[in-house]
Each structure stands twice: as structure tokens, then as C-alpha cells.
Motif scaffolding. Sequence first.
Motif, PDB file in Angstrom:
ATOM      1  N   ASP A 143       0.527   7.580   3.929  1.00 14.91           N
ATOM      2  CA  ASP A 143       1.893   8.064   4.137  1.00 14.91           C
ATOM      3  C   ASP A 143       2.776   7.857   2.907  1.00 14.91           C
ATOM      4  O   ASP A 143       3.985   8.054   2.960  1.00 14.91           O
ATOM      5  N   GLY A 144       2.186   7.433   1.801  1.00 14.28           N
ATOM      6  CA  GLY A 144       2.947   7.218   0.572  1.00 14.28           C
ATOM      7  C   GLY A 144       3.453   5.804   0.421  1.00 14.28           C
ATOM      8  O   GLY A 144       4.113   5.494  -0.557  1.00 14.28           O
ATOM      9  N   ASN A 145       3.157   4.925   1.382  1.00 16.87           N
ATOM     10  CA  ASN A 145       3.580   3.527   1.324  1.00 16.87           C
ATOM     11  C   ASN A 145       2.373   2.645   1.036  1.00 16.87           C
ATOM     12  O   ASN A 145       1.298   2.847   1.608  1.00 16.87           O
TER      13      ASN A 145
ATOM     14  N   ARG B 117       6.695   2.823  -2.433  1.00 18.58           N
ATOM     15  CA  ARG B 117       6.696   4.141  -1.792  1.00 18.58           C
ATOM     16  C   ARG B 117       6.615   5.165  -2.912  1.00 18.58           C
ATOM     17  O   ARG B 117       7.333   5.049  -3.913  1.00 18.58           O
ATOM     18  N   SER B 118       5.746   6.144  -2.738  1.00 19.72           N
ATOM     19  CA  SER B 118       5.630   7.157  -3.791  1.00 19.72           C
ATOM     20  C   SER B 118       6.860   8.054  -3.771  1.00 19.72           C
ATOM     21  O   SER B 118       7.519   8.221  -2.746  1.00 19.72           O
TER      22      SER B 118
ATOM     23  N   ASP C 154       7.331  11.249  -3.933  1.00 19.36           N
ATOM     24  CA  ASP C 154       7.307  12.416  -3.034  1.00 19.36           C
ATOM     25  C   ASP C 154       6.512  12.150  -1.761  1.00 19.36           C
ATOM     26  O   ASP C 154       6.058  13.081  -1.109  1.00 19.36           O
ATOM     27  N   ASN C 155       6.367  10.881  -1.391  1.00 18.60           N
ATOM     28  CA  ASN C 155       5.589  10.457  -0.218  1.00 18.60           C
ATOM     29  C   ASN C 155       4.145  10.940  -0.267  1.00 18.60           C
ATOM     30  O   ASN C 155       3.509  11.105   0.766  1.00 18.60           O
TER      31      ASN C 155
END
Length: 158
Positions: free
Chosen positions: A112-114, A127-128, A130-131
Amino acid sequence: MQDLIPSILSGGAYTWLAAALIMIMLEIAVPSNWLLWPGIAAFITSTILYFAPDLPWTGAVMIFVILSILSLYVGRRYVKLANNKKTDAPHLNARAARMVGRRGSALADGPDGNSRIQIDGVDWPVRSVDNAPLKITDPLEVSGVDGTTLIVKPLKMN
């Protein structure tokens, strides 16, 4: 009871000096930078009453109020300017903000980008930007901060 305030305020220079000392001592005990300015105004009022003892108590109160407002305005402006100095360590007490530009690898998969990253032996939630999903060992660079969560972007490998 109705004559209590006028009788206290008509005490003259020494009453205003006592008020000034009380306000300044309270400012020293609990530094708020708010009681200093009325304390200074009370001291000046005391000095005026020392040289003009026939001034009525209403005049002394008016002098104190005007001096309090002026000293508060000038003093707060001066303190604000003194606190706006540039520093060579702007993020000294913002540990997460100091991480911007640092690099590391994702410690866990984050579909989920986390995920988490370790920098200087400290694990940080990330957290990325752009998720986008993060893979373990993906090389990452910190590009921003959201509270204590670092915002990262994947590094492009050449």
C-alpha cells in the motif's frame, strides 16, 4: 469596599514600585514575556509619581495603561525581531525534517506504499510519494516529512 481600589492606587510611587516588582518577579518565576512590559510600565509610573506626587490616582492609572500598551507593542515587536535570526541549524529540534535527502532501503514489503526504513540505526515509518508499492530492499530517498512519517521516493538505478 468602594474606596478600596482608589485608596490602594493613591498609595503613590511606592505602591506602583511594589506592583512593578511583583510583576517582574512573576515574570522571572514564570517566563511568559507578558508581565515584563506592564512591570516596566508600573516602574515608569512609579518614577513619574515620585516626581509628581500630587497626580490623582486616575491619572496614574491612565499613565500606566498607556505605558503598558506602548511597552507591550514595542517590546513584543523587539522580541519578535530578535527571535527571527537565521540559524545554521534550522531543523535542530525537528529530527524527522533532518532526514530529507537521506537514503536507505525498505525494511519490509509495503503493497500500500507504507513500509519502514532504517537511517542511522533508527527505524522510521515511510510512505511512498505516490503510494506506489514498496519492495523489501528497494533503495529509497527521503523527499519530505508528514509528522513522523518520512515521505520517500524510489531511487532509479542506472
